[in-house]
Design a protein around this motif. Structure first.
Motif, PDB file in Angstrom:
ATOM      1  N   VAL A   1      -4.556 -17.155  12.016  1.00  0.00           N
ATOM      2  CA  VAL A   1      -3.557 -18.046  11.399  1.00  0.00           C
ATOM      3  C   VAL A   1      -2.525 -18.523  12.427  1.00  0.00           C
ATOM      4  CG1 VAL A   1      -1.718 -18.159   9.667  1.00  0.00           C
ATOM      5  CG2 VAL A   1      -3.839 -16.954   9.149  1.00  0.00           C
ATOM      6  N   MET A   2      -1.899 -17.566  13.138  1.00  0.00           N
ATOM      7  CA  MET A   2      -0.844 -17.965  14.082  1.00  0.00           C
ATOM      8  C   MET A   2      -1.423 -18.562  15.353  1.00  0.00           C
ATOM      9  SD  MET A   2       1.858 -17.860  12.539  1.00  0.00           S
ATOM     10  CE  MET A   2       2.821 -18.453  13.912  1.00  0.00           C
TER      11      MET A   2
ATOM     12  N   ASP B   1     -10.846 -14.274  21.755  1.00  0.00           N
ATOM     13  CA  ASP B   1     -10.774 -13.614  20.450  1.00  0.00           C
ATOM     14  C   ASP B   1     -11.986 -12.699  20.341  1.00  0.00           C
ATOM     15  OD1 ASP B   1     -10.924 -13.036  17.550  1.00  0.00           O
ATOM     16  OD2 ASP B   1      -9.328 -14.516  17.400  1.00  0.00           O
TER      17      ASP B   1
ATOM     18  N   HIS C   1      -0.802  -5.964  20.896  1.00  0.00           N
ATOM     19  CA  HIS C   1       0.226  -6.758  21.584  1.00  0.00           C
ATOM     20  C   HIS C   1       0.744  -6.125  22.871  1.00  0.00           C
ATOM     21  CE1 HIS C   1       1.459  -9.353  17.838  1.00  0.00           C
ATOM     22  NE2 HIS C   1       0.174  -9.425  18.127  1.00  0.00           N
TER      23      HIS C   1
ATOM     24  N   GLU D   1       3.645 -12.875  19.845  1.00  0.00           N
ATOM     25  CA  GLU D   1       4.021 -12.874  18.424  1.00  0.00           C
ATOM     26  C   GLU D   1       4.647 -11.528  18.064  1.00  0.00           C
ATOM     27  OE1 GLU D   1       4.667 -14.279  15.839  1.00  0.00           O
ATOM     28  OE2 GLU D   1       4.051 -16.301  16.333  1.00  0.00           O
ATOM     29  N   LYS D   2       5.470 -11.535  17.044  1.00  0.00           N
ATOM     30  CA  LYS D   2       5.994 -10.284  16.529  1.00  0.00           C
ATOM     31  C   LYS D   2       4.918  -9.550  15.741  1.00  0.00           C
ATOM     32  CE  LYS D   2       5.867 -10.757  12.539  1.00  0.00           C
ATOM     33  NZ  LYS D   2       5.008 -11.265  11.451  1.00  0.00           N
TER      34      LYS D   2
ATOM     35  N   HIS E   1      10.849 -16.666  15.124  1.00  0.00           N
ATOM     36  CA  HIS E   1      11.055 -18.111  14.978  1.00  0.00           C
ATOM     37  C   HIS E   1      12.333 -18.491  14.241  1.00  0.00           C
ATOM     38  CE1 HIS E   1       8.632 -16.964  11.358  1.00  0.00           C
ATOM     39  NE2 HIS E   1       9.777 -17.371  10.865  1.00  0.00           N
TER      40      HIS E   1
ATOM     41  N   LYS F   1      -4.747  -4.035   9.122  1.00  0.00           N
ATOM     42  CA  LYS F   1      -4.444  -4.518  10.486  1.00  0.00           C
ATOM     43  C   LYS F   1      -3.081  -4.037  10.954  1.00  0.00           C
ATOM     44  CE  LYS F   1      -5.443  -8.833   9.446  1.00  0.00           C
ATOM     45  NZ  LYS F   1      -5.593 -10.281   9.469  1.00  0.00           N
TER      46      LYS F   1
ATOM     47  N   ASP G   1       5.858  -6.728   9.335  1.00  0.00           N
ATOM     48  CA  ASP G   1       5.364  -8.099   9.350  1.00  0.00           C
ATOM     49  C   ASP G   1       6.420  -9.072   8.815  1.00  0.00           C
ATOM     50  OD1 ASP G   1       3.128  -9.749  10.008  1.00  0.00           O
ATOM     51  OD2 ASP G   1       2.905 -10.170   7.873  1.00  0.00           O
TER      52      ASP G   1
ATOM     53  N   TYR H   1       8.100 -23.128  14.873  1.00  0.00           N
ATOM     54  CA  TYR H   1       7.020 -22.697  15.765  1.00  0.00           C
ATOM     55  C   TYR H   1       6.929 -23.648  16.957  1.00  0.00           C
ATOM     56  CZ  TYR H   1       5.707 -19.813  11.778  1.00  0.00           C
ATOM     57  OH  TYR H   1       5.737 -18.906  10.748  1.00  0.00           O
TER      58      TYR H   1
HETATM   59  N1  LIG Z   1       5.891 -15.616  13.446  1.00  0.00           N
HETATM   60  C1  LIG Z   1       5.326 -15.714  12.261  1.00  0.00           C
HETATM   61  O1  LIG Z   1       5.809 -16.420  11.382  1.00  0.00           O
HETATM   62  C2  LIG Z   1       4.060 -14.988  11.994  1.00  0.00           C
HETATM   63  C3  LIG Z   1       3.347 -15.266  10.820  1.00  0.00           C
HETATM   64  C4  LIG Z   1       2.149 -14.594  10.605  1.00  0.00           C
HETATM   65  C5  LIG Z   1       1.702 -13.673  11.520  1.00  0.00           C
HETATM   66  N2  LIG Z   1       2.449 -13.403  12.631  1.00  0.00           N
HETATM   67  C6  LIG Z   1       2.007 -12.396  13.621  1.00  0.00           C
HETATM   68  O2  LIG Z   1       1.012 -13.000  14.448  1.00  0.00           O
HETATM   69  C7  LIG Z   1       0.009 -12.045  14.786  1.00  0.00           C
HETATM   70  C8  LIG Z   1      -1.340 -12.587  14.322  1.00  0.00           C
HETATM   71  O3  LIG Z   1      -1.297 -12.755  12.926  1.00  0.00           O
HETATM   72  P1  LIG Z   1      -2.339 -13.698  12.167  1.00  0.00           P
HETATM   73  O4  LIG Z   1      -1.812 -13.862  10.800  1.00  0.00           O
HETATM   74  O5  LIG Z   1      -2.652 -14.895  12.992  1.00  0.00           O
HETATM   75  O6  LIG Z   1      -3.608 -12.727  12.136  1.00  0.00           O
HETATM   76  P2  LIG Z   1      -5.135 -13.145  11.958  1.00  0.00           P
HETATM   77  O7  LIG Z   1      -5.832 -11.919  11.497  1.00  0.00           O
HETATM   78  O8  LIG Z   1      -5.258 -14.396  11.193  1.00  0.00           O
HETATM   79  O9  LIG Z   1      -5.589 -13.465  13.460  1.00  0.00           O
HETATM   80  C9  LIG Z   1      -5.625 -12.502  14.464  1.00  0.00           C
HETATM   81  C10 LIG Z   1      -6.787 -12.824  15.388  1.00  0.00           C
HETATM   82  O10 LIG Z   1      -6.732 -11.938  16.501  1.00  0.00           O
HETATM   83  C11 LIG Z   1      -8.064 -11.569  16.828  1.00  0.00           C
HETATM   84  N3  LIG Z   1      -8.034 -10.360  17.630  1.00  0.00           N
HETATM   85  C12 LIG Z   1      -7.913  -9.061  17.223  1.00  0.00           C
HETATM   86  N4  LIG Z   1      -7.929  -8.253  18.296  1.00  0.00           N
HETATM   87  C13 LIG Z   1      -8.029  -9.034  19.400  1.00  0.00           C
HETATM   88  C14 LIG Z   1      -8.056  -8.781  20.789  1.00  0.00           C
HETATM   89  N5  LIG Z   1      -8.004  -7.533  21.271  1.00  0.00           N
HETATM   90  N6  LIG Z   1      -8.135  -9.827  21.637  1.00  0.00           N
HETATM   91  C15 LIG Z   1      -8.201 -11.093  21.163  1.00  0.00           C
HETATM   92  N7  LIG Z   1      -8.178 -11.400  19.841  1.00  0.00           N
HETATM   93  C16 LIG Z   1      -8.096 -10.380  18.984  1.00  0.00           C
HETATM   94  C17 LIG Z   1      -8.755 -11.442  15.475  1.00  0.00           C
HETATM   95  O11 LIG Z   1     -10.170 -11.503  15.595  1.00  0.00           O
HETATM   96  C18 LIG Z   1      -8.160 -12.620  14.728  1.00  0.00           C
HETATM   97  O12 LIG Z   1      -8.931 -13.807  14.885  1.00  0.00           O
HETATM   98  C19 LIG Z   1       0.409 -10.744  14.098  1.00  0.00           C
HETATM   99  O13 LIG Z   1       1.095  -9.934  14.992  1.00  0.00           O
HETATM  100  C20 LIG Z   1       1.351 -11.191  12.984  1.00  0.00           C
HETATM  101  O14 LIG Z   1       2.331 -10.214  12.656  1.00  0.00           O
HETATM  102  C21 LIG Z   1       3.594 -14.062  12.886  1.00  0.00           C
END
Ligand SMILES: NC(=O)c1ccc[n+]([C@@H]2O[C@H](COP(=O)([O-])OP(=O)(O)OC[C@H]3O[C@@H](n4cnc5c(N)ncnc54)[C@H](O)[C@@H]3O)[C@@H](O)[C@H]2O)c1
Length: 332
Positions: free
Chosen positions: A11-12, A33, A75, A92-93, A121, A163, A171, A284
């Motif tokens: 997503v992010m 990924d 992270h 990302e956090k 953000h 996760k 989160d 963002y």
């Molecule tokens: N700032 C914000 O508003 C906000 C919003 C949502 C999520 N986040 C943070 O962003 C991060 C990602 O969240 P998301 O919702 O995108 O999760 P997500 O599950 O949609 O995506 C995470 C991706 O990382 C991949 N991944 C896992 N381990 C990996 C590795 N070792 N190397 C490379 N890729 C790997 C997964 O396969 C997946 O595609 C989290 O830390 C979450 O807390 C921030």
């Protein structure tokens, strides 16, 4: 031109990839990924290369920066490896799912002296910036009490919790812990929290919560009350106010229209945005612009490592307080 390597195409990662691609001084060069299909899809969309070898990607001399948007448990490790390779880091956090790992990673990043920014953000939202400014300028006097409301329609899902355990704390609430520190301009030294699971039975089985009430106290005695959780069926509810010694400043929800309709059976106004992607879209982009500007000017981007670490420590203190029923001291 800043060449980025993106970790995480979820997503992010999708949000950040689009913003990198749109930026005139940035280029998305590589996507990594563990899920190849997701990584390839984003790489193909932006003419980048997909790699499944994290070390090769991190050590590629063609990358100036890594953007870490992978699973929170990865992270700190990815940040430390990127720092050892001399790359600038946008992470990302949370800084990590685990405080000890976050501290170890932070030590390595600090020792390497590379630019580091954490994805809080809200600091790039013009409304919260105004709130920060109202306090920082002295306009409302000394802070007595801050109140933050952070509610989302859905409770964390089973997948979210798998996760990132203690999901709601690390989160969602973590953004508000950073907001409190930043706006109040004072470091909380004690927290008291209580939490319940009222909306999602599967969270209760997993020992998780969906409703949190938390109070932060600074050394001077200024207080912040945070009400965070799920169940806001009407939208992504994000509000804050600060009471100072000579005034008050407040931020309300954004709305798609300011039209209010009144009839004999009541009044109607539009709901807040549906989710974080709608509410914080521009933030963002702004936070990434700031990161790229900082790299171009040689300044250290913000918020940084200490901010990421302190918000995570506050979240952990809140978890401990909710578990024991006692206030928990927090050190800086
Ligand atoms: N700032 C914000 O508003 C906000 C919003 C949502 C999520 N986040 C943070 O962003 C991060 C990602 O969240 P998301 O919702 O995108 O999760 P997500 O599950 O949609 O995506 C995470 C991706 O990382 C991949 N991944 C896992 N381990 C990996 C590795 N070792 N190397 C490379 N890729 C790997 C997964 O396969 C997946 O595609 C989290 O830390 C979450 O807390 C921030």
């Amino acid at each position: 031109m800043v060449a980025f390597c993106l970790f995480g195409a979820g997503v992010m990662g999708t949000v950040h990839a689009a913003n990198i691609a749109d930026h005139p001084e940035a280029r998305l060069r590589t996507v990594v990924d563990v899920a190849a299909a997701a990584g390839r899809a984003i790489a193909d969309q932006y003419g980048a290369v997909y790699l499944d070898d994290a070390d090769a990607a991190i050590n590629d001399p063609n990358h100036d920066a890594v953007l870490i948007a992978s699973d929170a448990r990865t992270h700190a490790d990815l940040a430390a490896r990127a720092a050892r390779a001399g790359k600038a880091i946008f992470c990302e956090k949370p800084l990590d799912a685990d405080v000890a790992k976050a501290e170890a990673g932070a030590r390595e990043v600090e020792a390497a002296g590379v630019p580091f920014q954490i994805g809080f953000h809200r600091r790039y939202d013009p409304n919260y910036r105004g709130l920060h400014q109202a306090v920082a300028s002295g306009e409302i006097g000394d802070v007595a009490l801050m109140r933050i409301v952070a509610r989302q329609p859905e409770a964390p899902s089973r997948e979210d919790v798998a996760k990132l355990p203690a999901n709601l704390w690390k989160d969602l609430l973590i953004h508000d812990l950073d907001l409190a520190r930043w706006v109040m301009g004072e470091e909380p030294v004690e927290v008291f929290a209580t939490a319940s699971c009222l909306f999602a039975p599967w969270l209760k089985e997993a020992g998780e919560v969906d409703t949190i009430a938390m109070t932060l106290r600074t050394r001077r005695g200024a207080l912040c009350q945070i009400s965070a959780g799920a169940g806001s069926a009407y939208g992504f509810d994000q509000r804050a106010e600060v009471i100072g010694s000579v005034g008050m400043a407040a931020v309300d929800n954004l709305r798609s229209t300011t039209v209010e309709r009144y009839a004999a059976d009541g009044a109607k106004r539009s709901n807040p945005p549906a989710d974080f992607l709608e509410r914080y879209t521009t933030c963002y982009r702004e936070e990434l612009d700031h990161f790229i500007d900082a790299l171009n000017t040689g300044a250290m981007p913000t918020p940084g490592l200490g901010d990421g670490l302190q918000a995570l420590k506050l979240a952990e203190a809140g978890i401990a307080s909710a578990r024991t029923g006692a206030p928990v001291a927090v050190t800086g």
